[in-house]
Design a protein around this motif. Structure first.
Motif, PDB file in Angstrom:
ATOM      1  N   THR A  78     -10.705 -13.510  -1.087  1.00 52.27           N
ATOM      2  CA  THR A  78     -10.173 -13.947   0.208  1.00 52.27           C
ATOM      3  C   THR A  78      -8.808 -13.320   0.418  1.00 52.27           C
ATOM      4  O   THR A  78      -7.972 -13.315  -0.491  1.00 52.27           O
ATOM      5  CB  THR A  78     -10.042 -15.486   0.229  1.00 52.27           C
ATOM      6  OG1 THR A  78     -11.365 -16.016   0.103  1.00 52.27           O
ATOM      7  CG2 THR A  78      -9.420 -15.983   1.526  1.00 52.27           C
ATOM      8  N   VAL A  79      -8.594 -12.786   1.630  1.00 55.55           N
ATOM      9  CA  VAL A  79      -7.316 -12.167   1.963  1.00 55.55           C
ATOM     10  C   VAL A  79      -6.651 -12.954   3.082  1.00 55.55           C
ATOM     11  O   VAL A  79      -7.267 -13.222   4.115  1.00 55.55           O
ATOM     12  CB  VAL A  79      -7.529 -10.699   2.416  1.00 55.55           C
ATOM     13  CG1 VAL A  79      -6.261 -10.129   3.052  1.00 55.55           C
ATOM     14  CG2 VAL A  79      -7.953  -9.828   1.246  1.00 55.55           C
ATOM     15  N   VAL A  80      -5.398 -13.352   2.849  1.00 54.08           N
ATOM     16  CA  VAL A  80      -4.593 -13.964   3.906  1.00 54.08           C
ATOM     17  C   VAL A  80      -3.439 -13.014   4.184  1.00 54.08           C
ATOM     18  O   VAL A  80      -2.676 -12.677   3.272  1.00 54.08           O
ATOM     19  CB  VAL A  80      -4.047 -15.346   3.479  1.00 54.08           C
ATOM     20  CG1 VAL A  80      -3.163 -15.935   4.579  1.00 54.08           C
ATOM     21  CG2 VAL A  80      -5.190 -16.294   3.141  1.00 54.08           C
ATOM     22  N   VAL A  81      -3.332 -12.558   5.430  1.00 53.15           N
ATOM     23  CA  VAL A  81      -2.233 -11.664   5.811  1.00 53.15           C
ATOM     24  C   VAL A  81      -1.094 -12.483   6.396  1.00 53.15           C
ATOM     25  O   VAL A  81      -1.327 -13.347   7.240  1.00 53.15           O
ATOM     26  CB  VAL A  81      -2.714 -10.613   6.844  1.00 53.15           C
ATOM     27  CG1 VAL A  81      -1.522  -9.891   7.486  1.00 53.15           C
ATOM     28  CG2 VAL A  81      -3.647  -9.608   6.193  1.00 53.15           C
ATOM     29  N   LEU A  82       0.116 -12.210   5.931  1.00 53.08           N
ATOM     30  CA  LEU A  82       1.319 -12.771   6.567  1.00 53.08           C
ATOM     31  C   LEU A  82       2.118 -11.591   7.106  1.00 53.08           C
ATOM     32  O   LEU A  82       2.527 -10.711   6.335  1.00 53.08           O
ATOM     33  CB  LEU A  82       2.164 -13.551   5.551  1.00 53.08           C
ATOM     34  CG  LEU A  82       3.523 -14.049   6.074  1.00 53.08           C
ATOM     35  CD1 LEU A  82       3.345 -15.077   7.189  1.00 53.08           C
ATOM     36  CD2 LEU A  82       4.350 -14.662   4.928  1.00 53.08           C
ATOM     37  N   ASP A  83       2.303 -11.561   8.423  1.00 50.21           N
ATOM     38  CA  ASP A  83       3.003 -10.418   9.020  1.00 50.21           C
ATOM     39  C   ASP A  83       3.777 -10.909  10.249  1.00 50.21           C
ATOM     40  O   ASP A  83       3.265 -11.685  11.049  1.00 50.21           O
ATOM     41  CB  ASP A  83       1.989  -9.339   9.422  1.00 50.21           C
ATOM     42  CG  ASP A  83       2.649  -7.989   9.677  1.00 50.21           C
ATOM     43  OD1 ASP A  83       2.323  -7.020   8.956  1.00 50.21           O
ATOM     44  OD2 ASP A  83       3.489  -7.883  10.605  1.00 50.21           O
ATOM     45  N   ALA A  84       5.009 -10.417  10.381  1.00 51.23           N
ATOM     46  CA  ALA A  84       5.859 -10.851  11.499  1.00 51.23           C
ATOM     47  C   ALA A  84       5.541 -10.085  12.780  1.00 51.23           C
ATOM     48  O   ALA A  84       6.096 -10.410  13.829  1.00 51.23           O
ATOM     49  CB  ALA A  84       7.330 -10.647  11.128  1.00 51.23           C
ATOM     50  N   LEU A  85       4.672  -9.069  12.686  1.00 56.86           N
ATOM     51  CA  LEU A  85       4.355  -8.204  13.837  1.00 56.86           C
ATOM     52  C   LEU A  85       5.644  -7.663  14.464  1.00 56.86           C
ATOM     53  O   LEU A  85       5.924  -7.887  15.640  1.00 56.86           O
ATOM     54  CB  LEU A  85       3.486  -8.940  14.873  1.00 56.86           C
ATOM     55  CG  LEU A  85       2.098  -9.341  14.385  1.00 56.86           C
ATOM     56  CD1 LEU A  85       1.307 -10.042  15.495  1.00 56.86           C
ATOM     57  CD2 LEU A  85       1.310  -8.132  13.880  1.00 56.86           C
ATOM     58  N   THR A  86       6.416  -6.972  13.648  1.00 58.17           N
ATOM     59  CA  THR A  86       7.562  -6.220  14.168  1.00 58.17           C
ATOM     60  C   THR A  86       6.997  -5.038  14.953  1.00 58.17           C
ATOM     61  O   THR A  86       5.773  -4.902  15.082  1.00 58.17           O
ATOM     62  CB  THR A  86       8.431  -5.683  13.019  1.00 58.17           C
ATOM     63  OG1 THR A  86       7.682  -4.678  12.321  1.00 58.17           O
ATOM     64  CG2 THR A  86       8.849  -6.793  12.055  1.00 58.17           C
ATOM     65  N   TYR A  87       7.861  -4.140  15.381  1.00 55.92           N
ATOM     66  CA  TYR A  87       7.387  -2.950  16.117  1.00 55.92           C
ATOM     67  C   TYR A  87       6.308  -2.211  15.321  1.00 55.92           C
ATOM     68  O   TYR A  87       5.439  -1.560  15.893  1.00 55.92           O
ATOM     69  CB  TYR A  87       8.589  -2.004  16.389  1.00 55.92           C
ATOM     70  CG  TYR A  87       8.951  -1.184  15.183  1.00 55.92           C
ATOM     71  CD1 TYR A  87       8.402   0.080  14.996  1.00 55.92           C
ATOM     72  CD2 TYR A  87       9.780  -1.690  14.177  1.00 55.92           C
ATOM     73  CE1 TYR A  87       8.683   0.819  13.859  1.00 55.92           C
ATOM     74  CE2 TYR A  87      10.059  -0.962  13.046  1.00 55.92           C
ATOM     75  CZ  TYR A  87       9.508   0.303  12.896  1.00 55.92           C
ATOM     76  OH  TYR A  87       9.760   1.018  11.766  1.00 55.92           O
ATOM     77  N   GLY A 144       0.435  -6.958   6.198  1.00 58.61           N
ATOM     78  CA  GLY A 144      -0.942  -6.474   6.327  1.00 58.61           C
ATOM     79  C   GLY A 144      -1.291  -5.904   7.690  1.00 58.61           C
ATOM     80  O   GLY A 144      -2.377  -5.347   7.866  1.00 58.61           O
ATOM     81  N   ALA A 145      -0.393  -6.045   8.675  1.00 60.20           N
ATOM     82  CA  ALA A 145      -0.667  -5.413   9.982  1.00 60.20           C
ATOM     83  C   ALA A 145       0.019  -4.054  10.089  1.00 60.20           C
ATOM     84  O   ALA A 145      -0.021  -3.409  11.130  1.00 60.20           O
ATOM     85  CB  ALA A 145      -0.194  -6.334  11.113  1.00 60.20           C
ATOM     86  N   GLY A 146       0.660  -3.625   8.990  1.00 58.56           N
ATOM     87  CA  GLY A 146       1.297  -2.310   8.973  1.00 58.56           C
ATOM     88  C   GLY A 146       0.339  -1.258   8.440  1.00 58.56           C
ATOM     89  O   GLY A 146      -0.848  -1.515   8.213  1.00 58.56           O
ATOM     90  N   PHE A 147       0.874  -0.093   8.204  1.00 61.04           N
ATOM     91  CA  PHE A 147       0.055   1.064   7.810  1.00 61.04           C
ATOM     92  C   PHE A 147      -0.647   0.852   6.460  1.00 61.04           C
ATOM     93  O   PHE A 147      -1.884   0.823   6.378  1.00 61.04           O
ATOM     94  CB  PHE A 147       0.970   2.305   7.794  1.00 61.04           C
ATOM     95  CG  PHE A 147       0.437   3.499   7.086  1.00 61.04           C
ATOM     96  CD1 PHE A 147      -0.859   3.967   7.308  1.00 61.04           C
ATOM     97  CD2 PHE A 147       1.253   4.208   6.194  1.00 61.04           C
ATOM     98  CE1 PHE A 147      -1.336   5.099   6.654  1.00 61.04           C
ATOM     99  CE2 PHE A 147       0.788   5.339   5.542  1.00 61.04           C
ATOM    100  CZ  PHE A 147      -0.505   5.773   5.761  1.00 61.04           C
ATOM    101  N   ILE A 148       0.122   0.657   5.406  1.00 65.07           N
ATOM    102  CA  ILE A 148      -0.507   0.621   4.076  1.00 65.07           C
ATOM    103  C   ILE A 148      -1.185  -0.735   3.833  1.00 65.07           C
ATOM    104  O   ILE A 148      -2.320  -0.798   3.344  1.00 65.07           O
ATOM    105  CB  ILE A 148       0.523   0.941   2.964  1.00 65.07           C
ATOM    106  CG1 ILE A 148       1.215   2.280   3.280  1.00 65.07           C
ATOM    107  CG2 ILE A 148      -0.163   1.005   1.602  1.00 65.07           C
ATOM    108  CD1 ILE A 148       2.339   2.651   2.330  1.00 65.07           C
ATOM    109  N   GLY A 149      -0.502  -1.823   4.227  1.00 64.07           N
ATOM    110  CA  GLY A 149      -1.097  -3.151   4.061  1.00 64.07           C
ATOM    111  C   GLY A 149      -2.394  -3.284   4.856  1.00 64.07           C
ATOM    112  O   GLY A 149      -3.371  -3.888   4.382  1.00 64.07           O
ATOM    113  N   GLY A 150      -2.416  -2.718   6.065  1.00 67.44           N
ATOM    114  CA  GLY A 150      -3.636  -2.764   6.899  1.00 67.44           C
ATOM    115  C   GLY A 150      -4.773  -2.010   6.216  1.00 67.44           C
ATOM    116  O   GLY A 150      -5.908  -2.500   6.133  1.00 67.44           O
ATOM    117  N   ASN A 151      -4.447  -0.829   5.697  1.00 68.85           N
ATOM    118  CA  ASN A 151      -5.474  -0.069   4.975  1.00 68.85           C
ATOM    119  C   ASN A 151      -5.915  -0.810   3.715  1.00 68.85           C
ATOM    120  O   ASN A 151      -7.074  -0.715   3.317  1.00 68.85           O
ATOM    121  CB  ASN A 151      -4.931   1.319   4.603  1.00 68.85           C
ATOM    122  CG  ASN A 151      -5.108   2.327   5.725  1.00 68.85           C
ATOM    123  OD1 ASN A 151      -6.218   2.826   5.955  1.00 68.85           O
ATOM    124  ND2 ASN A 151      -4.041   2.615   6.447  1.00 68.85           N
TER     125      ASN A 151
END
Ligand code: NAD
Ligand code: TYD
Length: 340
Positions: free
Chosen positions: A28-37, A8-15
């Motif tokens: 309710t939205v829970v984002v799981l993201d590894a925060l890669t580059y 969810g911190a990427g392009f499409i998931g974030g949008n």
């Protein structure tokens, strides 16, 4: 409904998170993201303080973390956007694509099964179908087109799709899959064609067009992709695959010319460089199934979507300047050094 949005911190998931806030604030939205580059918390900043939004930093390959999260949150649905997504990187570093896109998907499937998630949706790509010839404009990918991949990226996405379908057949898991063509819009990482060309044109830098620029992509605005994913989540039939596309085929050269013309920059910036190995010629989606069975319709034409997108990159320079001023500079130097 409580939804796990991976990547969810990427392009499409974030949008998608922004889409949810606009259209389904009750969920309710829970984002799981590894925060890669490719992950960027600035994309989610406007949502961080919302009561029904939560961000968790973590890797979909981390079985223990994923299991604990599923046990705690009891998700109704999972949408897996998380992936390594850039074809050129997959040519250089294929292993991480298999690890994240295939093994990570399996971890999510196992947790979804164990905790009886009511829907697991896999965000896939039209690249699993391989490519179409340039001289057969009558051919399109349908959901029945055989999988026939070209790059380590597309092979890893196709492998994940096969696992998802196997979990449906074997364990009767409630899954759906969507296969969308190339996306564009706000918050796209500037390694991908459109934001790369916008950011370089604004700096009067050369625009690296692979080969002769005749390869064709079928462009979908990220908002339309997400409205389709959301529709599949709510109305899609279990076990089904849905293609997403809007008949917006353009050659890469046409895309670059559109950008130059809107920015008032000269075509002399175009620089033809060595082609990508295994470069797919043409992608083109037949979206009849999702349009007829679920009533999906895109709201953007390529012209309206590109105008708005280019304006967004002009209005939000600090978002992408942070990226291109950082480690990304090394990426560009490394990735394009043999292409000159
Ligand atoms: P992206 O690269 O912009 O974002 C990927 C996100 O996943 C990032 O936030 C990253 O930090 C996260 N991530 C990567 N590895 C992870 C891991 N191991 N654990 C948890 N998080 C991880 O990608 P995108 O363009 O937003 O694509 C999203 C999905 O849509 C992908 O599955 C991609 O295959 C698919 N897709 C993309 C396009 C396109 O044009 N971009 C088109 C069709 C389908
Ligand atoms: P890309 O955005 O990487 O998406 P994909 O490879 O998944 O379709 O590339 C879109 C098209 O643009 C593809 O045909 C490759 C081409 N391209 C260039 O010509 N130059 C570039 O610098 C990049 C990144 C892509």
């Amino acid at each position: 409904m409580k939804i796990l949005v991976t990547g969810g911190a990427g392009f499409i998931g974030g949008n998608y998170c922004h889409y949810m806030y606009e259209h389904h604030p009750e969920d309710t939205v829970v984002v799981l993201d590894a925060l890669t580059y490719a992950g960027n918390l600035e994309t989610l900043q406007p949502l961080m303080d919302q009561p029904n939004f939560k961000f968790v930093k973590g890797d979909i390959r981390d079985r223990e973390l994923v299991d604990k999260l599923f046990a705690e949150e009891q998700f109704d649905a999972v949408i897996n956007f998380a992936a390594e997504s850039h074809v050129d990187r997959s040519v250089e570093y294929p292993s991480i694509f298999v690890e994240t896109n295939v093994l990570g998907t399996q971890v999510l499937l196992d947790a979804s099964r164990k905790y009886n998630v009511k829907r697991y949706h896999q965000v896939s790509t039209d690249e699993v179908y391989g490519d179409l010839p340039l001289d057969r404009k009558d051919l399109f990918f349908t959901e029945d087109t055989p999988l026939h991949t070209s790059s380590p990226y597309s092979a890893s996405k196709a492998s994940a799709d096969l696992l998802v379908l196997a979990y449906y057949r074997t364990y009767k898991m409630p899954i759906t899959i969507s296969r969308c063509s190339n996306n564009y819009g706000a918050y796209q990482f500037p390694e991908k064609l459109i934001p790369l060309m916008i950011s370089r044109a604004l700096a009067d830098e050369s625009l690296p067009v692979y080969g002769n620029g005749a390869n064709v992509r079928d462009w979908v605005h990220v908002y339309d992709h997400n409205s389709a994913v959301d529709l599949i989540l709510r109305k899609g039939k279990i076990g089904e695959v849905y293609n997403i596309g809007g008949h917006n085929e353009r050659t890469n050269l046409q895309v670059v010319e559109t950008i130059l013309s809107q920015l008032g920059k000269p075509e002399s910036l175009i620089h033809y460089v060595k082609d990508r190995p295994g470069h797919d010629l043409r992608y083109a989606i037949n979206p009849d199934k999702i349009m007829h069975e679920l009533g999906w319709k895109p709201i953007y034409t390529f012209d309206t979507g590109m105008k708005e997108t280019i304006q967004w990159y002009l209005d939000n320079k600090e978002w992408w300047e942070h990226i291109i001023n950082g480690a990304y500079q090394n990426y560009y130097a490394e990735m394009y050094k043999d292409r000159q």
